[in-house]
Structures are given as structure tokens and as C-alpha cells.
Design an enzyme around this catalytic site. Structure first.
Site, PDB file in Angstrom:
ATOM      1  N   TYR A   1      61.780  19.019 -20.996  1.00  0.00           N
ATOM      2  CA  TYR A   1      62.946  18.209 -20.676  1.00  0.00           C
ATOM      3  C   TYR A   1      62.714  16.751 -21.052  1.00  0.00           C
ATOM      4  O   TYR A   1      61.657  16.175 -20.836  1.00  0.00           O
ATOM      5  CB  TYR A   1      63.366  18.361 -19.210  1.00  0.00           C
ATOM      6  CG  TYR A   1      62.298  18.246 -18.164  1.00  0.00           C
ATOM      7  CD1 TYR A   1      62.101  17.050 -17.478  1.00  0.00           C
ATOM      8  CD2 TYR A   1      61.513  19.346 -17.817  1.00  0.00           C
ATOM      9  CE1 TYR A   1      61.136  16.950 -16.487  1.00  0.00           C
ATOM     10  CE2 TYR A   1      60.541  19.250 -16.832  1.00  0.00           C
ATOM     11  CZ  TYR A   1      60.362  18.043 -16.169  1.00  0.00           C
ATOM     12  OH  TYR A   1      59.401  17.948 -15.195  1.00  0.00           O
TER      13      TYR A   1
ATOM     14  N   HIS B   1      66.302  19.647  -7.225  1.00  0.00           N
ATOM     15  CA  HIS B   1      66.058  18.208  -7.182  1.00  0.00           C
ATOM     16  C   HIS B   1      67.121  17.497  -8.007  1.00  0.00           C
ATOM     17  O   HIS B   1      67.406  17.893  -9.140  1.00  0.00           O
ATOM     18  CB  HIS B   1      64.683  17.869  -7.756  1.00  0.00           C
ATOM     19  CG  HIS B   1      63.555  18.550  -7.065  1.00  0.00           C
ATOM     20  ND1 HIS B   1      62.300  18.686  -7.623  1.00  0.00           N
ATOM     21  CD2 HIS B   1      63.472  19.157  -5.841  1.00  0.00           C
ATOM     22  CE1 HIS B   1      61.502  19.322  -6.792  1.00  0.00           C
ATOM     23  NE2 HIS B   1      62.193  19.625  -5.701  1.00  0.00           N
TER      24      HIS B   1
END
Length: 473
Positions: free
Chosen positions: A136, A73
Site C-alpha cells: 500500500y 483502522h
């Protein structure tokens, strides 16, 4: 799980521009281990030089089974990925428009490594140990209106060598159906908003940058910069820069009650709104300023560090705008003088008078240099495209300074007319008997371009540009 303890904090470039692999110091003893997962001051210092990307959200992905594989992605934001526990195989594919489209980088990540993933680079992770968790940081909030790009995990062109074959791992049906590289729509660059698109500089910017989906040219009727709804008028995180070419420039009208209000609205209130948006969304703000921020009493050329000392309302509003823009972390204030471009201006007026047999009186006690909009537009492209330090730059034509009287005579000469037809007068004489308000003019409008040239911003020769301008007028 094996962790590489004792590494120094360092960064490693990859074959994908902007994709940076980091080694993280991990300190361990009998109790376990500790690390500074994200340390802004250290990681943005010159030794590591990670972008100061301004994260706004922290996400954690937990995978209990070996082989869990997440699709490739590419998101419209920057991402800093590190492992909390366990180990993953990462694959990154550049899905941005440009020469590096399709470039692939792979690496294993454990708690002693991390990676900075720039906007538009596809990322995928395969779990190599049970009970793996990775975290993240991202610098935007998820939005259904954002632009995403995807790539099939099994794409033959990328040819990623997965440690665990894809036929043996857990993959979502959606990730299996993503397109091959040949069918991927690349992630476009971040948008650039250009205000004042119908002005002389706006038209030069359109000529310089061209027509692209990622460049938006706007006018006051299309986007009111003083509107209280400006903050929500666009999805500003999709933009990388704002070029403010809009301004109120009627220096004499600014001395009237109505003009004063309009000048402050356009040159200060609107600029403050753009500065607020640029700061909140991490955008670069390029602002075009003026020699009128100085009073013109200095005997030498004005540098970028000279104290502001405007005379009239127009100059005061431009000085206020400069001060506001300089509060934006990524800002460029380009000060210019005596602008000439596609539209009504002094050069065209003098050429017209010469051709119609009219002998003008022109002031001879104001000195400066002509600056052509094509050079300003080119300077703006350079500060946006190159690694130019933020700050204030004088963008003005090069060559010997001249008075308006000198320039008028030069226009007559280059147009094939007798320059002696131009008569020089003082500013006071020229405006004597004026019935409407007249703004005070700086007598010295010469700007020092030394710092501008030193950073590689190109500047044209004023006389050469004048010749070319008249040849194509």
C-alpha cells in the site's frame, strides 16, 4: 492462485464516497506475470479519474498463514492497496463524519485488483491464501500525533461477513478490543486554516463557516506567516485548505519606506510561505486578490486572463502574490474590488457623514462595483466544497458599474438624505495639496464575473447588498 489476465484498466465506484475499486491489467506467460501496480499518468486520467494523491511511502504486509486478519483502522491519510501475490478479503467501513458514516463495502483482491482508500475510511484485510503479500502506498508518514479511528472487527452494526469466522483466525488482542460503531469517535474533516481572522473578510468567513474544531481562525499575533519556523508550526498534513484572508491593504501607506516593507512582507513573503506549505502538503490554497493588479486603462471590464499591470506598491505586491499562488497545484485566486464588510469602510463613512450633516467631496472618475464580504465568503465556501476547477476567478458584486461619487449619492439616498449634498471631483482634484504619499488608483476597477458565474460561484447584486447592509448597519 488464479489471476484474471487481460483486463482493461478501469475504476468502479463503491457505496462509500471516494472508495474506488480498480481493475488492473496483468500480463502473463510461461515465465509468470507483470503489471503496472501504480501508474500515475494513466490512473489520474479522466478514464479512471483516481485522485492524484501524492504518495510518499510504500509499505508491504506479508501474511504466511490463511486467516490472518488485520483490524479495522482508519488513518488520516489516503491509501492505495494492491496485492503482490496471493489473495485477500477486504472490508471497508466509512468512519468519517457525515451521512455515509457506518457504510460498509467488501471485496476480494488479487493481483488484478486494487483499491483507493480515502482518509478516514476504516480498512481491514483477511488473508485467503498462504504466503500472501499486499502493498500500500500512503500520502503521509506515520506520526504519533496523527488522529486515528478504529472499529471492532465483530461489530454487529457493520455485520461484516468474514469468509473465515473470526473465532478461527489470527487477530491481535488490540484489534479485538476496538470499540463498537456506536462508540466510535468519527474521523473529523481535514482542517481549514483561515488567516486574517480579525479583518473584514475574516469576520465574514467566521460567520459563513461557523465555529468548528476543524476550522482554525488565526491572526498575525497567533501565527506569523513570515516566520522561518512556519513549516513546522503545524502538522500541515492534517489540513486540507488554507484560506488567506490576511493582507496589507493600506494603499497610500504602502508608498512610504516603512509601508513598502510591510506590504511586501504581508502580501508577498507570507504568501510565498503559504504557497510552499500548500504545495509540499497537497493543500488547497485560496487567496484573495484585488483590482489593483491592473492599471485601470482598459476601456472594458478586466477578465481573468488580462495581463497584470499594477500602478503602485500595493498593486505590485498583490500582483506578485497572485503569480506565486498560481504555482500551487490546487489554487484559487479570487480577485475582488471595493470590499465592504464589518469594519471601517467607504459605505459606513458616507452614512456617518450623511447623518452628521457633512457634505462630502467624492471622486467621480474611478469606476467599479462594490463587493460585500458575505459574498466573498460564500464564494470561498463554494470553491472548497464543490467541484470547481482551480484557477483565477473575479468575485465582485453584480449590476451596473458606478463611480465612488455615484455610490456615495446612493448611500445618502438610502439613508434618507439628499444625494445632492455629495459633490463630485476628479481624483487629481481630490488629492491636490496632499502632504503624505498618495498611491495611484486604477480608474477602471470593473472586473468581469462571467467565468465565475459559469462555474456556479454565486455573486450578489451590489445594490441589493448595499440596501441590506445599510438596513443592518
Amino acid at each position: 492462485m488464479s489471476i484474471d489476465f487481460g483486463k482493461a484498466l478501469s475504476a468502479r465506484e463503491t457505496n462509500i464516497p471516494g472508495l474506488i475499486l480498480l481493475d488492473l491489467p496483468v500480463h502473463g506467460d510461461s515465465r509468470g506475470w507483470f503489471k503496472e501496480n501504480w501508474q500515475r499518468e494513466k490512473m489520474t486520467a479522466s478514464a479512471v479519474d483516481l485522485p492524484d494523491f501524492g504518495p510518499v511511502q510504500n509499505n508491504i504486509s506479508f501474511n504466511d498463514a490463511v486467516g490472518t486478519t488485520r483490524g479495522i483502522h482508519a488513518e488520516p491519510w489516503d491509501k492505495y492497496v494492491s496485492v503482490a501475490t496471493g489473495r485477500i478479503f477486504g472490508a471497508w467501513v466509512d468512519l468519517r463524519e457525515g451521512d455515509s458514516f457506518g457504510a460498509v463495502f467488501t471485496a476480494e483482491l488479487d493481483p488484478s485488483t486494487a483499491i483507493f482508500v480515502p482518509r478516514g475510511v476504516g480498512n481491514s484485510y483477511q488473508t485467503l491464501e498462504a504466503d500472501t503479500a499486499y502493498t500500500y502506498l500512503v500520502n503521509d508518514h506515520w506520526s504519533p500525533d496523527a488522529t486515528y479511528t478504529f472499529l471492532n472487527l465483530a461489530d454487529e452494526t457493520a455485520a461484516i461477513e468474514w469468509p473465515i469466522p473470526l473465532a478461527q483466525v489470527e487477530i491481535s488482542a488490540k484489534d479485538k478490543d476496538h470499540p463498537r460503531l456506536a462508540d466510535v469517535v468519527p474521523m473529523p474533516p481535514k482542517k481549514i486554516l483561515v488567516t486574517g481572522a480579525n479583518g473584514q473578510l475574516g469576520r465574514a468567513l467566521r460567520e459563513e463557516f461557523g465555529e468548528h474544531p476543524w476550522i482554525e481562525y488565526t491572526t498575525r499575533s497567533e501565527l506569523d506567516l513570515t516566520s522561518p519556523d512556519l513549516d513546522t508550526a503545524r502538522r500541515w498534513r492534517d489540513y486540507g485548505a488554507i484560506v488567506n484572508a490576511a493582507a496589507y491593504t493600506k494603499v497610500d501607506a504602502a508608498e512610504t519606506p516603512e509601508g513598502r516593507t510591510e506590504a511586501w512582507a504581508a502580501n508577498v513573503t507570507a504568501v510565498a510561505a503559504l504557497a510552499r506549505i500548500a504545495t509540499a502538503n497537497g493543500l488547497t490554497l485560496v487567496h484573495v486578490s484585488s483590482d489593483y493588479v491592473f492599471d485601470g486603462t482598459k476601456s472594458e471590464a478586466y477578465g481573468t486572463d488580462d495581463a497584470l499591470s499594477p500602478l503602485g506598491v500595493y498593486g505590485q505586491t498583490k500582483a506578485a502574490g497572485d503569480a506565486i499562488v498560481r504555482t500551487v497545484p490546487r489554487h484559487f485566486v479570487l480577485r475582488t474590488s471595493w470590499v465592504i464588510g464589518d469594519g471601517n469602510n467607504f459605505v459606513r463613512t458616507m452614512a456617518s457623514l450623511a447623518g452628521r450633516g457633512i457634505d462630502p467631496r467624492v471622486v467621480d472618475d474611478q469606476v467599479g462595483r462594490l463587493t460585500f464580504t458575505s459574498d466573498i465568503a460564500r464564494a470561498i465556501r463554494v470553491v472548497l466544497d464543490e467541484d470547481v476547477p482551480v484557477g483565477v476567478y473575479n468575485v465582485t458584486g453584480q449590476g451596473e458599474p458606478a463611480s465612488w461619487f455615484d455610490i456615495a449619492r446612493r448611500v445618502f439616498e438610502l439613508s434618507g438624505h439628499d444625494p445632492a449634498r455629495v459633490t463630485g471631483v476628479s481624483t487629481d482634484e481630490y488629492f491636490a495639496g496632499a502632504t503624505a504619499p498618495v498611491a495611484p488608483r486604477p480608474r477602471n476597477s470593473v472586473l468581469d464575473p462571467t467565468g465565475t458565474i459559469a462555474v456556479g460561484i454565486p455573486l450578489g447584486d451590489a445594490d441589493a447588498r448595499l440596501r441590506d447592509y445599510l438596513d443592518h448597519a
